[in-house]
Design an enzyme around this catalytic site. Structure first.
Site, PDB file in Angstrom:
ATOM      1  N   GLN A 191      -4.819  -1.658   9.371  1.00  0.00           N
ATOM      2  CA  GLN A 191      -4.638  -2.969   8.742  1.00  0.00           C
ATOM      3  C   GLN A 191      -5.276  -4.060   9.607  1.00  0.00           C
ATOM      4  OE1 GLN A 191      -3.240  -3.559   5.656  1.00  0.00           O
ATOM      5  NE2 GLN A 191      -3.959  -5.641   5.982  1.00  0.00           N
ATOM      6  N   LYS A 244       0.844  -1.204   0.000  1.00  0.00           N
ATOM      7  CA  LYS A 244       0.000   0.000   0.000  1.00  0.00           C
ATOM      8  C   LYS A 244       0.877   1.250   0.000  1.00  0.00           C
ATOM      9  CE  LYS A 244      -3.781  -2.514   2.070  1.00  0.00           C
ATOM     10  NZ  LYS A 244      -4.482  -2.965   3.262  1.00  0.00           N
ATOM     11  N   ASP A 285     -11.065   2.606   3.474  1.00  0.00           N
ATOM     12  CA  ASP A 285     -11.354   1.177   3.302  1.00  0.00           C
ATOM     13  C   ASP A 285     -12.845   0.932   3.054  1.00  0.00           C
ATOM     14  OD1 ASP A 285      -9.331  -0.703   3.186  1.00  0.00           O
ATOM     15  OD2 ASP A 285      -9.021  -0.772   5.364  1.00  0.00           O
TER      16      ASP A 285
END
Ligand code: NDP
Length: 283
Positions: free
Chosen positions: A97, A53, A120
């Site tokens: 995460q 990422k 997200d």
């Protein structure tokens, strides 16, 4: 031979489009885009995902901040950090995460992220917005699948779409997105009766069950489009999906391979969400 839907190529195209967009925005000093990535603990797979990422951010021109917290970080400490990042104007996106260590309440952490920075797309407000057709961030993997279909010239409107799997991050948002594109949508899961009959109706079959090679040709209508979300490493160390590719590919009209299908799209759509968050932040 089926059309092989090339996720590597399409994701590279999306990243290049974003890079051009970000370069133009930055040259006019119109926007700052910065993704804060939080990782708790030392899970090696998570470390690889976080690294990828950050690499994608650097390629596109998105700033990134990294918070690598020890395994024993408390819920309160993590919530404090999220609160701080929510208030930092220069941080336009926040990503925690997953999975988190067991002592941390994942749902509470997701709820703590400002929905305007929820790149997200996991916050209940983002999911609710998707459900009622309002603007908001969309979970990256299903959003990537819509891009795969559209950019491969596959029509969704009016077609029978079957999603196997109903997780919050893949199956459910996938069904909502296909519905938004005017597909006729069925969601199947572990309690579905006559699964083969249900999947056998699909013009577009999206499989996210987390079971290696479960979907064989008996589940698939001839000429269907098959999207395989699953990712597994088999006994000989090779990657495979939830679909038995060798068995299914010859009878379908288009299919995603594993690797190189859905996988690369997730990061591309995360980058898309980061750019959108940055653009919204300047208003
Ligand atoms: P989950 O385990 O959260 O959900 C799996 C779903 O499949 C559940 O809804 C479950 O039903 C259903 N299911 C399980 N077994 C069966 C069965 N025998 N028949 C019908 N339905 C079944 O998985 P995720 O959605 O998180 O992920 C699915 C797969 O996609 C995994 O392989 C994962 O690694 C991969 N993945 C890949 C990503 C990428 O970027 N390529 C991103 C995210 C996931 P029930 O609800 O009834 O239990």
């Amino acid at each position: 031979m089926p059309q092989i839907i090339d996720g590597k190529k399409i994701s590279a195209m999306i990243k290049d489009e974003l890079k051009t967009q970000v370069t133009a925005l930055k040259s006019k000093q119109e926007v700052s885009i910065c993704l804060a990535v939080i990782q708790v603990g030392n899970d090696p797979a998570s470390a690889v995902y976080v690294g990828n990422k950050k690499k994608a951010c650097a390629y596109i021109g998105i700033d990134s901040l990294s918070y690598e917290l020890p395994e024993e970080t408390s819920q309160a400490q993590l919530m404090d950090l999220i609160g701080e990042l929510n208030h930092k104007a220069e941080v336009t996106g926040i990503l925690v995460q997953l999975p988190l260590p067991e002592h941390i309440d994942e749902d509470a952490v997701i709820r703590a992220i400002d929905p305007a920075k929820d790149v997200d797309g996991f916050h209940p407000q983002s999911v609710g917005a998707l459900c009622i057709g309002q603007p908001g961030f969309v979970s990256c993997t299903p959003a990537g699948i819509i891009q795969l279909l559209k950019r491969s010239g596959i029509e969704i409107a009016g077609r029978e779409c079957v999603v196997v799997g109903r997780s919050n991050i893949v199956g459910k948002p996938m069904a909502l997105l296909l519905l938004r594109e005017n597909g006729t949508v069925t969601v199947a899961h572990s309690r579905t009766e006559n699964l083969k009959e249900v999947t056998g109706r699909a013009d577009i079959l999206v499989v996210a069950v987390g079971r290696p090679k479960m979907i064989t040709r008996e589940y698939v209508k001839e000429g269907a489009v098959v999207i395989d979300v699953g990712i597994h490493r088999n006994e000989d160390g090779r990657l495979c999906g939830d679909v038995d590719y060798e068995d299914v590919a010859p009878i379908c009209s288009a299919i995603t391979p594993v690797p190189g299908g859905v996988g690369p799209m997730t990061i591309a759509m995360l980058m898309h969400n980061c750019v959108e968050a940055g653009k919204a932040g300047r208003r």
